[in-house]
Each structure stands twice: as C-alpha cells, then as structure tokens.
Design an enzyme around this catalytic site. Structure first.
Site, PDB file in Angstrom:
ATOM      1  N   ARG A 166      -6.275  -2.210  10.937  1.00  0.00           N
ATOM      2  CA  ARG A 166      -6.559  -3.530  10.833  1.00  0.00           C
ATOM      3  C   ARG A 166      -6.126  -4.267  12.078  1.00  0.00           C
ATOM      4  NH1 ARG A 166      -9.244  -4.977   6.218  1.00  0.00           N
ATOM      5  NH2 ARG A 166      -8.356  -3.536   4.918  1.00  0.00           N
ATOM      6  N   ARG A 175       1.307  -5.238  -5.597  1.00  0.00           N
ATOM      7  CA  ARG A 175       1.271  -6.474  -5.006  1.00  0.00           C
ATOM      8  C   ARG A 175       1.903  -7.605  -5.922  1.00  0.00           C
ATOM      9  NH1 ARG A 175      -0.506  -5.089   0.052  1.00  0.00           N
ATOM     10  NH2 ARG A 175      -1.990  -3.238  -0.038  1.00  0.00           N
ATOM     11  N   ASP A 212      -0.483   2.891   8.638  1.00  0.00           N
ATOM     12  CA  ASP A 212      -0.904   1.926   9.706  1.00  0.00           C
ATOM     13  C   ASP A 212      -0.091   2.078  11.119  1.00  0.00           C
ATOM     14  OD1 ASP A 212      -3.083   1.702   8.394  1.00  0.00           O
ATOM     15  OD2 ASP A 212      -2.602  -0.395   7.837  1.00  0.00           O
ATOM     16  N   THR A 226       3.986   3.097   5.615  1.00  0.00           N
ATOM     17  CA  THR A 226       2.680   2.731   5.904  1.00  0.00           C
ATOM     18  C   THR A 226       1.911   3.467   6.899  1.00  0.00           C
ATOM     19  OG1 THR A 226       1.162   0.920   6.556  1.00  0.00           O
ATOM     20  CG2 THR A 226       3.353   0.810   7.428  1.00  0.00           C
ATOM     21  N   GLY A 239       1.094  -1.099   0.249  1.00  0.00           N
ATOM     22  CA  GLY A 239       0.161   0.022  -0.016  1.00  0.00           C
ATOM     23  C   GLY A 239       0.875   1.231  -0.010  1.00  0.00           C
ATOM     24  N   ASP A 284       5.351  -4.752   5.993  1.00  0.00           N
ATOM     25  CA  ASP A 284       5.794  -6.151   6.709  1.00  0.00           C
ATOM     26  C   ASP A 284       6.050  -6.927   5.492  1.00  0.00           C
ATOM     27  OD1 ASP A 284       5.837  -5.693   9.193  1.00  0.00           O
ATOM     28  OD2 ASP A 284       4.112  -6.657   9.886  1.00  0.00           O
ATOM     29  N   ASP A 305       1.985   0.090  12.061  1.00  0.00           N
ATOM     30  CA  ASP A 305       2.013  -1.152  12.401  1.00  0.00           C
ATOM     31  C   ASP A 305       3.331  -2.082  12.060  1.00  0.00           C
ATOM     32  OD1 ASP A 305       1.940  -1.658   9.857  1.00  0.00           O
ATOM     33  OD2 ASP A 305       0.054  -2.792   9.875  1.00  0.00           O
TER      34      ASP A 305
END
Lengths: 328, 328, 328, 328
Positions: free
Chosen positions: C176, C76, C132, C130, C15, C107, C134
């Site tokens: 998420r 991707r 996020d 990213t 992303g 990741d 995360d």
C-alpha cells in the site's frame, strides 16, 4: 444380530505415507457424523498394546488434512506378532470400550488385523496407505500420487544440472517389489530407461540403449532405477559398469530415499483419504469387517483382507511401451 | 483402401492447460517412432490458416515435458468458423503435405475438427486439454489434475491467514459449467461449503451452515465457489450477503483466476499426455479419424467427436456427501 | 538496579506473515535457554486484555518453524487503543506475573507497545513481522522474502498462460505504501513495467512502453501493480484504459490478494525469525526495552520504537534502473 | 585511451547453479541496452576454445529467467589450463570480434579468467555463481538462496517421516569447504546438530547432545552434515557410530546430492542475477577489468579477481549460537 459399534479406534501402522493424516481426519469426522466415539491409537499396534489411546472429536483433527506424516505416529510391532501381544492389545481395547478399529497401513498391517480379527472376532477395516502402490484391491494407495509428484519434482531439478553438464544420472526411487513409481516418474520425467522389478532389461540392452541415445543427439540422460530392479544391481554398481563400458558419459548417482515419503498430500490423495475414511467407518457401522477399502474406477470398493494380502498389484504394461516410444 | 499417413500436424487450441507441451512432445515422438514426419502448427486454427507450420523432430521437443503453457501457442480463431477460413486452412495443409492432424484442446476445438473432417474428409484426432475436466468421454482431461494441486496449494496458503484471523473466505475457482475443480479442491482443502453449477445449495442453507460451523467451534471457514455456481452470485455478492446477515464473521474474497491454468504439470498429467499422444498418432496410422482420445479406468479409449461434444461430464455425487461429512 | 525478568509474554499482532511461528518458537526457546518462563498471549492485544495466556515450554513449539500463519492467532484491538483497555491488559499481565513482552507485528503494533511502555514502564520489545517490508530500522521484515517467492511463483504460472495466448496481464500485488514487493517480483518475474507508490510513471508512458515492447517482438507482457501505485488506478481501471487505447493487446487482470500472506516460510525467514527471537529475549534480559529488533548488513540491530514508527522504509532506486534495462 | 567494447561474450563455467540463466539474460539485455553485441559462449572455456559462439539478442533470452541450470551449458576445461589452450581461445574470440567476456562461475573459473587477462590483456569480469556461497567478496553467490530453500523443503519432507517414526536422520548437504548451507538449513529446518567444516564438534559431544535431546522429550532428530564436516566422518560412518553407541535411536541416512543444484531460482537470486549482469556489463564498458561483481549490504560491489580467489568466505558465528539455543 448386528452388534452396534459405539467406539472406533484408528491407527497408522508400518511406513508412513502422505494422506495418512487426511485419512485419520476422515475416520474421526465420519465417526462424529454418525455419533460414534473415536479414539486415536498411537504408534500403531505397539501403542495398542500399551493402551496409548486418546479420544478425538471433529475439532481435534483440524488443520491436519494437508500435513505429511502421521499425527498418530507409526511403528512396527514385534509384540503384536505374538499371541500374547495381541491378547494384551485386545484387553486394552476392551478396557477402553473400543469395539472396532480402522488400520491405515500396508500389507503387514492388514495381516496383523486379519489375524486379530480371527482370534477375537473383533471388527476391523483397513485403509491402504503406502507410497509404493503395491497393494492388491485398489488402483491407488494413499500417498502414491503425492510421491509421484515429489519424485518428478526432484528429478526435474536433477535434470537441470544433468543437462547443463551432459551427464548421465542413475536415480534410485522407491519400489522394492513393484515398479509403479519408477515407471510413472520415468515417463513423467522423460527418463531414457526405467529399471523395474518386473522386467529384466539386461545390462547389455541398457548400455546399447544409452549408446543409441547418445548417437541420436541427446546430451544428457536419466535412468530411473527402482530399489528392487530386476537387473539386481544397485545404482552404484550400475554407475561402475557404465563408467567401465561407456567412456562417452560422465555418470552420477542419486538415491532419493526417505524424502519420497514426506510432504503435503496432493489433492488426489486428500480426496481419496477422505473417501476411504468415510467408507471404512460406514462399512463397520453396517456390520462389515475384515476388509480393505479400495478405489476401483473411481468407485469405493471393499476387498477381503486375505485377498488384499495374497494378491499382487500389477503394473500397466502399456506404460513400458509408451516409455520406449517417448525415449526415442 | 487405407490411405497412408506420412505427415501429421499437431496444434493446441482454446485455453491452454498444463500437459499440453507433454502431449505435443508425445505426438512428435510417436511420429518419429513410426517414421512419420511431424509439423507443429502455431496458434491453433489461426496458424493453420496462416500456414504457420514448422517441422519438428524428436529432439525439438526436448525439455518441454515439464513446462506449463504451450510452445505452439494457442488462439481462438473466428476465421476457422467460416467455410472460407477452413478452405484456406485445408489448402495450406495440403500445400505442406500434411495429411492428418492432432488437435489438443476442448469442446470448441473438437467441433472445429469435426466440421473440418466432414468438409474435407481430412483425418483428425483430438486430445482433451483443459483444466476444467468438462469433456465427455474421458475421466480426466489434461491439466485437470495439475490444476487441482495448484488450487489446493493456494488455498492452503489462504487458510494460513484465514485461521490466524478467524476469517471467512469466499474463494472463486474455475468451472463455468461443471464443478469438478470446486468439489475436489473443496474436499482437499477442507472447505466448509462448496458451491457448484450442478446444485443449488441456496443462500439460506449456506448461511445456516456457516452458523452451525461457527457454533461447533470452528474459528475460520473457507467456502469454494465455482465460477458458474448455481446460486448465481459472484463471490463479491456472497461476501456482501454474509456481511449483512452474519455479524460473527469477518469476510474476505479471493478470485484465483488465470494462475490456475499455469504451472508445471503433475506426474499424472505428464504420463496421461504421453499416453494420449501415442494413442492419437497410432489411431491415425491405423486409419481412424474423428475421435477424441480419452482415458477410462486407466485404459486409453476413443470417443467419436460428435459424442464427445454432445455428452456431458458429470461430477461424482459421492463427493458431495463426503464433503458434507468432512465439514462437520 | 536492573529489574530481573522472570516471565516473558509473546504475541502476534496485526496482519499475519510467514515466519511469525518461527519467531514465536525462537522467543519460547530462548526463554527456556535462559530459564525464563514464557507465556503465549493469544489474539494479539485483544487476548492480552482478555488474559488469554498459556504457558509455553521448549516442546510446545515443536513442529511450527515451517508453518505459515501464527499459532497464537492475531487480531486488531480497538480496546487496546483506549487507556482503559491498556489498563486492563496491564492488570492481566501483572496478575499472571508476566513482566515483559515481545510483540511480533508491524507499525501499529509497535505504536501500541510504545504507548503501553510509556504508561506502565513495562519492558517491551518488537519483532517486525509483515510481508510488505515497510518498516524502518531493518532491511528485512519477517515474511517479506517468503512473499517474494510466493508471488514470483504465481506470476510464473500466469506467464505460462500469458505467453501461450499473447496476452497482457495486470497483476496486483501487496504494497500500500511501499513498492518493495512490486519492484522485486517485477524484476524477478521479468515484468514489462512495475507501478509502485513511490513513482508516478504516468499512463502515457505506460502505454508508450507497452507499444515499444510489442514493437520489439514481445508477444506477451506482464505489468506489476502495487496496491498503492502512484498512478492511482486500480488494475481494473488500467485494463479498461489499455483496452480503449491499445487494440493490439488482449488484456487480463489478476489480483493476488491474501495468498501472498500464507505459506511455509523460506529458509531466510526461518533463520531471521530464529535470530530475532533470541535477540529480543536477550535484549529484555539485559534490561533493554522499547526497541524493535532488526537486521542490518546481516547483523542484529535495535531501533527505538519511536524511530521505527516514524521512519520510512525506502526502496532501492538501483532496482528501478535494472528493471528498465531488463525489459528492453 | 579507453578501448571501446563492441562485442561481449558470456559463458557459464564450473558447477551450475540456479540463477545462472537469469544472469545470462541480464548480460545479454544489458548489452542490448547499451548497443553492444553479445555472444553466448557454450560449454564454458571448453566452448571458447572450440569457438562455439552464438549471437544473442534481447529476445533470445526470453523465458529463461526462471529456469534452473544454464542454457549455455557448463563444463570443466583441462585445455584451458594450458597456455596453448588459452591461446586458441584468444584466437577464437578475436576471430569472432569479441573484445571482452563475462564469466559466471566460481573460484576456478575466476582464476582462469585472471590468467587469461594477464596473458592477453583481455577485458574480463566475473559473476559468482555457485550454491555453496564459498566466494570472498560477496555476501551472496548466485544460487545460494535458492539452494537453501530447496534443501529446507526436502528436510521438511524427511522430518514428516522422521517424526512419524521417532527416528534420527543424518542428512548430508553440500559444502566441502564452508558450512553456509549446513548452518542455515540446520537452523531453518530445526536440526538438532549441525556439523560443518569450520568447527570440530567431536563425536562425543554429538552423542551427548543427542542423548540430552532424547531425554528432553524429543522424539525425532535431524543432524545436518556438510560434505566437508570437520569430524571427518561420512554420514554413513556417523550412522554406524550412533548405531553402536546409542541404542535408543533408529538411525537413517540421506545424501541430498545433485538435486540441491537445480530448480527455479528464488526471487532473491533472480534479482541478484539481474543486478550483477548489468553491473558486469557496465563495468566493462567503463573500462574496468579483472573484477568479480559482488553484493555487499545490498549494494553492487567489485572485488579484484586475485582477492576473490585468495580470500575466504566466512560463516556467521552468531548462527552457531542461535542454533544451539534453538535446539534446546
């Protein structure tokens, strides 16, 4: 007999303005739509003289509609003011097979195009691009609406600090000859007073107005000053005057400067640029020349260059009255 | 004989829109300017029935010109749709000595005001406040220009990610009955297609257009869909349809929703609100009633409520053509 | 003996996130600074397999530091998940003389790089990009700070309309697996409640909290819901639940979606990207490989890919408590 | 024995900064959460001496988290620099039953609090609020992150016009004693050179660097100048120097000024303010006094006032190197 246009050049000239890229994109795509080749001319008339051309297709203007500035760059050209310079420009255009051009710029750029047209009978069209909105024949120039929002947004920030400290701010905004920006952002940002080139408020009335405003309970005040304000004082001189004559205010000054020219164009300017580019190209195709594209009452319109250059853009006097009422 | 207006109420009604606060401020200050008392009526007609009034002076609307939403809050009122409700509202207004009101809102709010005026011969004026620009009698409603910029700004962001991934996005924007927002942001954000309530593009043509766009070398595409688009499909159904019929695209959906209503008003909306508030108050003072204030060709204008409510705001068909050319 | 790096490739994968362009620019310029050739690899690992490379010099990344998305595009790649795909990718890199690469992504992208490194002993470095946040091994991923501002800005707009109508809004934001965005924008936008993947608030407590908030005099409320919230209800299901159980609220829903990924990066993200690009290139030069660049306590840091991939980014529990106190 | 705190005052002092309102809100709500009465003290120490206090409950700080400036207003107080002034302030606080206060401001404000604490053994806590980030004991002051984004956004706009005209811009940003803003916005906006108070680049090196940059093919350049830059030249003097010594550039100047202080706080600043307010109140409750709340490595921290005032905030030297590499 109508000469068929096969290759159109497009240039940006003079001071840049938000929406110029959107207009370039529109000219290029309108050409593609009508199966006309389109050439970008770099650095205004200067690049025309240098033959600095590049062919542009519909995909080459991808992703520029929302960008400030101009991908074709802009410049002022002294050479183009000479007969010799224009002759070279004409030769370069002919060499490249370009048989018409669209110039996006202001008064000076249109004058250049008009003379060029007279000398070489070369088809030309103009698109008004300047944040000052100081061009006759259109209610809006490209970049004007964006500049209003940019300026109002900055003044909102200055007001945060002004009202936290009970300060008086003199804020200089663009507008050497007309007060469009000053008048609209003055109302939009809730200014106490607005100093414009069209009206001499007078220093005494300014001080009186600021006194009345203080007395009415206002803790902070913003005075908008157009570059070319009639009082004829710079924002720094105004500060000095108030410092000397009004002990009750702590005065600050802000000159907004070049940031007013930049930024992503507003939706209005993007749509206007798209419409103007189409109108310019289709006008050339139908044999018109020597006009500036404009918008009047939300309809595309053409004004002969000589009128556009001679005419004067007028402020809406109703706004002065509204401003007075709003600053009660 | 002209009844002298001494106390004017002001309320916001229906969906909120940027610029409503600027309009409230203008009504309040125009009243102060003309030595008329002004009362804020909270929560639209609901608050009128509850007698939820507060006196407002020039200072009480300080610092709200640049705020989204409405400080008076808004509401829909079922009670006001009944004769009994309106009678109570009338009694409350009389009790407070309010002898005229300005309602800022849309069609429904004006209908309410018109009926109220007929029943009680109570002086009323309307200011059109809605982002949809779906009101007859004015080229711009309050909030419309701001919403265009808000939406274009969000679509610019979505385009960043769309073009990084070669994706197709269906983006739903407001506009149940008219396609003003969709059409303008579609051009402004460089959309591939624009689906509006006024025109049935047809699913086949949509797919065909997307195929042509892919073939022409475009790597990503944005399709703008007005809530009330004529095809009659939701953005989610459109996604499903394209997923099934066009393997070449990865499709995503975005419903912009309520964020379109918020935000600090654009300079245009602030100035428009300021002008409209003055016009509304001064119209009441001069004995006019039952009109909506509007703007036409940059001049303040009045349209009788019954015409404003019955008439239909029309999109500019030139824009459809410009959009087609731009998406080549 | 240390193998000398002469050509470094750079790609964006997964992303997209604001700051990726600033990181590409930094890698390219750090290469130029150290006299290393730099190649842009288009469309992530998919473009690596296709040999979609282009040489980039310091000037080729001009004007991209403030652009959202990624000029190298992202994708991707299922092929890269296969041994055969990676072999082709390796051959293509070798063919072009590229002897190391920097991958900007999350990741999954790091796992790919790690496997690739194991199989071919090929020097690789990662930059976490990213929104996020995360990823283990860095307190901030590229794009996270920008996304917080984008989301808070949108929620401010929704609040304008929420508070004008006394409404309750459920707003879904990205996240998420971790609640970083939800937690921070929840505090930043003054949310009533924040539903995150890390904690099961429970529907009962949510309803109770909303009741208490109404009783305390709040007229409108915002509840932030991370995509992966622990309650396991979508924002639409939450709306239905509250509609059934709390007559006192008019409930609305907004799913922010992809706009959260776009936009011009914040100053923080631009500086972070610039630092990370330099660190990645200089780490490769000094013979390091298989690490992710991160920031810890404002110092550049390296974390081995296997730890970065296995570790878990944790939210700051202090913020949950602060949120509770703020929503009193 | 620990004296129980029952009424806490909160004030903003010195220059305003975005996030001050969010911090006020946090102090007020943390008090409400702990059943402590909270009083807003208007106009800093000046209002303390005037007894200009107003009780604030959780609802009274509604809707201010995203507002720039300070609702409590700020001021500099000469009276508070005198023993007599402080005595009056103490008497006023006692009269109102206020038994501790939180001051949001900078070095000068903390010095005042420290002296007041010494003289009257009155519990005080400080929250660092200034865009300059020039305070020891915290990696971030309130408003600093917001100012970085404000400035970078403005420079992006100036760059639009700079790159359209091949111009060189000297842009003055805030930072009298430390170069945090200049250094970070310089990297974030892709500046050619950054002049800061910490390092004397020297005019010769500046000119040399600009020459090299021109030679490398750059068409426009931005030089960021902190107010207190070490070269000791104003932006106007720098322009003159370059005008005389470098014919190849057309030079322009922009002084950003007060707009840097305003605007809606970034998400980071809102969260930081919320955390700091809670920490300040809870520190007072647990008997602490005479500390400044700070953030270090994302953890709330306390620094004794005397250290905060004496210490010096240091720039990150790594950034100077990154800037050099980025401007290649």
């Amino acid at each position: 007999m109508l000469q068929t246009i096969k290759k159109i050049g497009v240039l940006t000239s003079g001071g840049d303005a938000p929406g110029m890229n959107a207009a370039i994109r529109s000219v290029v795509r309108a050409c593609a739509f009508h199966d006309i080749k389109c050439y970008g001319i770099y650095r205004g008339y200067e690049g025309m003289i240098d033959g600095d051309f590049v062919e542009m297709d519909a995909r080459s203007v991808k992703g520029i509609i929302n960008k400030g500035g101009t991908v074709l760059k802009s410049a002022r050209s002294n050479k183009f003011r000479t007969k010799e310079g224009r002759q070279i420009a004409y030769d370069k255009l002919r060499e490249a097979g370009i048989d018409a051009f669209v110039v996006i710029g202001g008064d000076g750029s249109f004058t250049g195009a008009m003379i060029f047209n007279q000398e070489f009978n070369f088809p030309v069209m103009g698109i008004p691009g300047t944040i000052d909105n100081d061009i006759y024949g259109t209610t809006h120039t490209l970049g004007y609406d964006t500049a209003l929002n940019t300026v109002v947004d900055v003044i909102d920030k200055i007001r945060d600090t002004a009202s936290s400290h009970n300060r008086l701010f003199f804020i200089e905004v663009m507008g050497r000859d007309v007060g469009h920006i000053a008048l609209n952002v003055g109302i939009g940002a809730g200014a106490e007073e607005i100093l414009i080139p069209e009206e001499d408020l007078g220093l005494d009335r300014l001080v009186e107005s600021l006194r009345r405003s203080k007395a009415s309970g206002k803790s902070s005040s913003i005075v908008i000053v157009a570059e070319g304000d009639k009082i004829g004082k710079s924002v720094f001189e105004l500060k000095d005057y108030v410092d000397e004559n009004m002990a009750e205010y702590e005065v600050r000054v802000s000159v907004l400067g070049h940031m007013q020219r930049g930024g992503s164009p507003s939706c209005f300017d993007r749509v206007l640029a798209s419409r103007m580019g189409v109108k310019a190209v289709e006008s050339l195709i139908t044999g018109k020349s020597n006009y500036m594209v404009g918008i009047k009452n939300d309809v595309m319109d053409l004004t002969p260059f000589d009128q556009a250059v001679k005419g004067k853009s007028k402020i809406n006097m109703e706004l002065l009255r509204v401003s007075d009422i709003m600053s009660i």
